[in-house]
Design an enzyme around this catalytic site. Structure first.
Site, PDB file in Angstrom:
ATOM      1  N   ASP A 199      -7.083  11.418   0.432  1.00 14.61           N
ATOM      2  CA  ASP A 199      -6.828  11.110   1.840  1.00 14.61           C
ATOM      3  C   ASP A 199      -6.515  12.355   2.658  1.00 14.61           C
ATOM      4  O   ASP A 199      -6.465  12.292   3.890  1.00 14.61           O
ATOM      5  CB  ASP A 199      -5.652  10.129   1.970  1.00 14.61           C
ATOM      6  CG  ASP A 199      -5.977   8.767   1.380  1.00 14.61           C
ATOM      7  OD1 ASP A 199      -7.140   8.346   1.500  1.00 14.61           O
ATOM      8  OD2 ASP A 199      -5.082   8.142   0.803  1.00 14.61           O
ATOM      9  N   ASP A 209      -6.122   3.457   4.606  1.00 12.25           N
ATOM     10  CA  ASP A 209      -6.696   3.471   3.268  1.00 12.25           C
ATOM     11  C   ASP A 209      -6.264   2.166   2.596  1.00 12.25           C
ATOM     12  O   ASP A 209      -5.307   1.529   3.042  1.00 12.25           O
ATOM     13  CB  ASP A 209      -6.165   4.688   2.499  1.00 12.25           C
ATOM     14  CG  ASP A 209      -6.629   4.687   1.056  1.00 12.25           C
ATOM     15  OD1 ASP A 209      -7.833   4.543   0.827  1.00 12.25           O
ATOM     16  OD2 ASP A 209      -5.767   4.811   0.168  1.00 12.25           O
ATOM     17  N   ASP A 241      -2.298   7.788   1.279  1.00  8.60           N
ATOM     18  CA  ASP A 241      -1.291   8.282   0.345  1.00  8.60           C
ATOM     19  C   ASP A 241      -1.836   9.218  -0.724  1.00  8.60           C
ATOM     20  O   ASP A 241      -1.064   9.918  -1.355  1.00  8.60           O
ATOM     21  CB  ASP A 241      -0.581   7.111  -0.331  1.00  8.60           C
ATOM     22  CG  ASP A 241      -1.483   6.385  -1.318  1.00  8.60           C
ATOM     23  OD1 ASP A 241      -2.699   6.349  -1.077  1.00  8.60           O
ATOM     24  OD2 ASP A 241      -0.981   5.863  -2.331  1.00  8.60           O
TER      25      ASP A 241
END
Length: 630
Positions: free
Chosen positions: A508, A312, A504
């Site tokens: 996600d 990410d 995080d």
């Protein structure tokens, strides 16, 4: 005495074997060697029957057993009259569980340290005179004031009420240096207070606190089994056939049945049964020491084979908190004056960029003004009245509704702009940048060195920004403008597996769950992400991703080395015994030495020296250094 009685109950056959041995020694000194032979042989036969019954039960549950070799060895030594060897084999077989437990305790020292350090009591302050009463930590409620004495463990998550304090968070994050906190800063449960008594206001109950979540993860990890641990089952049949074949051949060529027993005595399979579990427990313990909680031993095996890593962007490769990089005031407006007005308006906004504007104004020591009225249009901007002046901060289209002369700012890759209007005139723009983590590019490069050569960034940001960041950290593939469902589909479509996903945030959680290994960064963040992930990195440090892969690879390597070391030593001893060079009793003692060598080798997975060397040679700056602007 309690410890002795506890061991006796836990390892009854071991205790019985020792007692039988002492009794046999006394009888031998008393001049009754025949009685000793019958005693040892009869005891060995009983143990062989017990072990055979357990082996059949395990076979019914689908687990191929290596115990057959030990059982045959016991019966063979009884048949040829090597009754001392019989007792040694029984001790070796029954003592294997005790040896494994000892080694496992050594291997899981760091994991156990977390479990045993869970605070049980809290010192709660109550009343105007601040009376202190000790209460179970489970009774602490949010907003309770707690006294934490010097060197005590913080019982629940809280906010520091004292002026300042120092905390040891090494058991939570793996960082050995103490951290400084000031009034209002968050304090993690499980951290150790410094040398001054402090007051903390509870912000969570014990069940919802950081330390309890970590303990739950550790307990889950400790109860797991690794696929590679079942390597012993894969080797069981060929190893058994090889051993029986060598023993039978030695008997046939020599014509002496004692050779059959001598070969099987050194073929007992304890190294195969003990090596892999001990190595994987050591690997999980090593990970915990590095601030990495691995939820299952099997995760280490998957990490070792990983071929693709997916990141990410925001909060993972970047700091996740944009900063104001440039204040561009239009003619007629002072730069600091415009920033102060914008920050005064943005203090009424909940947008993440608003905090960046306010922080920049405070960094410049600019005074903020209270607004007469303020209103926010979600995702667009905020409008505030300061006496006769109206201040508008937000997107270009929103600001143009109040100041038609607002002009589009020229931006570089990775930048974004907020526009400011004052009294119906365009006052300028505030350019914000997210900062790439200092060690992000090193992490991607290190993963490639470890064999994780495919890298991909998945982000909801615009492609231009995503590609700019990817280029800086060395990621070659980018998928931008992603919704959470798009990320899930992208990970499922990857062919170079296993796949690691590093993220995080709450959004996600779904993609962390579908990856072969999901890694959640920063356990202080999203609970949903931590629960969906297979690995939780307690520090907000992306480089721990590469360290987790390193630990996985080291653990698997040590486990396989230990298994093959045990096999190799056993085969060498079998060949020597086949020529009649190792008496049965000496062979049984030799196999005990092989067990110890194998276990000691497996304990190398704890990796204390490797981690110490890594810290000495570390050259990449850690979190907290100045980031590279995006």
């Amino acid at each position: 005495m309690k410890r002795i009685l506890g061991s006796a109950r836990r390892y009854p056959i071991v205790v019985a074997t020792v007692l039988v041995g002492l009794l046999g020694l006394a009888l031998w000194w008393g001049g009754a060697p025949d009685t000793v032979r019958w005693l040892f042989s009869g005891f060995g036969f009983v143990v062989a029957v017990i072990e055979f019954t357990g082996m059949v039960r395990r076979l019914r549950n689908g687990s191929v057993g290596l115990d057959l070799l030990a059982i045959i060895a016991i019966m063979a030594t009884i048949a040829v009259g090597e009754y001392v060897a019989t007792l040694i084999i029984v001790l070796m077989l029954s003592g294997g569980a005790a040896l494994e437990d000892y080694a496992a305790g050594r291997a899981t020292r760091e994991l156990n340290a977390l479990l045993t350090r869970a605070p049980q009591l809290a010192h709660r302050l109550s009343g105007d005179d601040a009376d202190v009463s000790d209460v179970p930590v489970t009774e602490v409620a949010v907003n309770d004031l707690l006294l934490v004495r010097p060197a005590e463990i913080v019982p629940v998550d809280g906010a520091l009420q004292s002026a300042e304090a120092s905390f040891d968070e090494s058991s939570l994050t793996g960082e050995s240096l103490p951290v400084e906190r000031r009034t209002g800063d968050s304090v993690l449960s499980g951290s150790i207070n410094g040398q001054t008594a402090i007051i903390v206001r509870a912000t969570a109950t014990a069940a919802d606190s950081q330390f309890q979540r970590i303990i739950a993860l550790v307990e889950e990890a400790a109860n797991s089994k690794a696929p590679v641990v079942r390597l012993a089952d894969r080797y069981a049949v060929p190893f058994t056939l090889l051993s029986l074949g060598l023993a039978g051949l030695a008997w046939a060529l020599s014509g002496d049945p004692v050779r059959f027993a001598e070969v099987l005595v050194v073929a007992t399979p304890c190294p195969l049964l003990l090596a892999a579990p001990v190595a994987f427990l050591g690997g999980m313990s090593r990970a915990a020491r590095n601030g990495i909680i691995v939820k299952g031993a099997g995760v280490l095996e998957t990490l070792a084979r990983a071929r693709t890593v997916v990141f990410d962007k925001t909060g993972t490769l970047t700091q996740g908190t944009p900063v104001i990089a440039e204040v561009r005031a239009e003619p007629g407006f002072d730069e600091n004056e415009m920033l102060a007005l914008a920050a005064s308006a943005e203090q009424y906004s909940s947008h993440v960029l608003a905090a960046s504007v306010v922080n920049e104004a405070r960094e410049r020591h600019l005074a903020l003004t209270a607004a007469d009225t303020a209103s926010e249009v979600a995702t667009h901007g905020v409008t505030a009245e300061f006496g006769p002046r109206e201040v508008v901060v937000g997107k270009l289209a929103f600001v143009r509704e109040h100041a038609p002369d607002a002009a589009l700012a020229r931006l570089r890759g990775g930048e974004l702009a907020m526009y400011v209007a004052v009294g119906g005139r365009f006052a300028g723009s505030l350019v914000a940048r997210d900062l790439v983590r200092d060690n992000a590019s090193h992490t991607v490069a290190r993963l490639a060195e470890l064999g994780v050569k495919e890298s991909l960034m998945l982000t909801g940001d615009a492609r231009e920004t995503a590609e700019h960041i990817a280029g800086q950290v060395g990621i070659t593939r980018v998928q931008a403008d992603c919704l959470p469902s798009d990320k899930v589909d992208a990970v499922r479509a990857l062919t170079a597996r296993p796949v690691i996903m590093v993220g995080d945030g709450v959004n996600d959680a779904p993609v962390l769950a579908v990856a072969d290994v999901g890694i959640a960064m920063g356990a202080r963040g999203s609970t949903a992400a931590s629960e969906s992930a297979d690995v939780v990195i307690l520090l907000d440090d992306v480089s721990r991703t590469a360290r987790a892969v390193t630990i996985g690879q080291d653990t698997v390597r040590v486990a396989l080395q230990s298994i093959w070391l045990g096999i190799a030593l056993s085969v060498i001893l079998m060949i020597v015994a086949a020529f009649g060079l190792i008496p049965a009793t000496i062979g049984a003692l030799s196999q005990e030495v092989v067990d110890l060598i194998t276990i000691l080798n497996a304990l190398r997975a704890i990796g204390g020296r490797a981690d110490a060397a890594a810290r000495v040679h570390a050259t990449v700056p850690t979190e907290g250094a100045t980031g590279e602007a995006v």
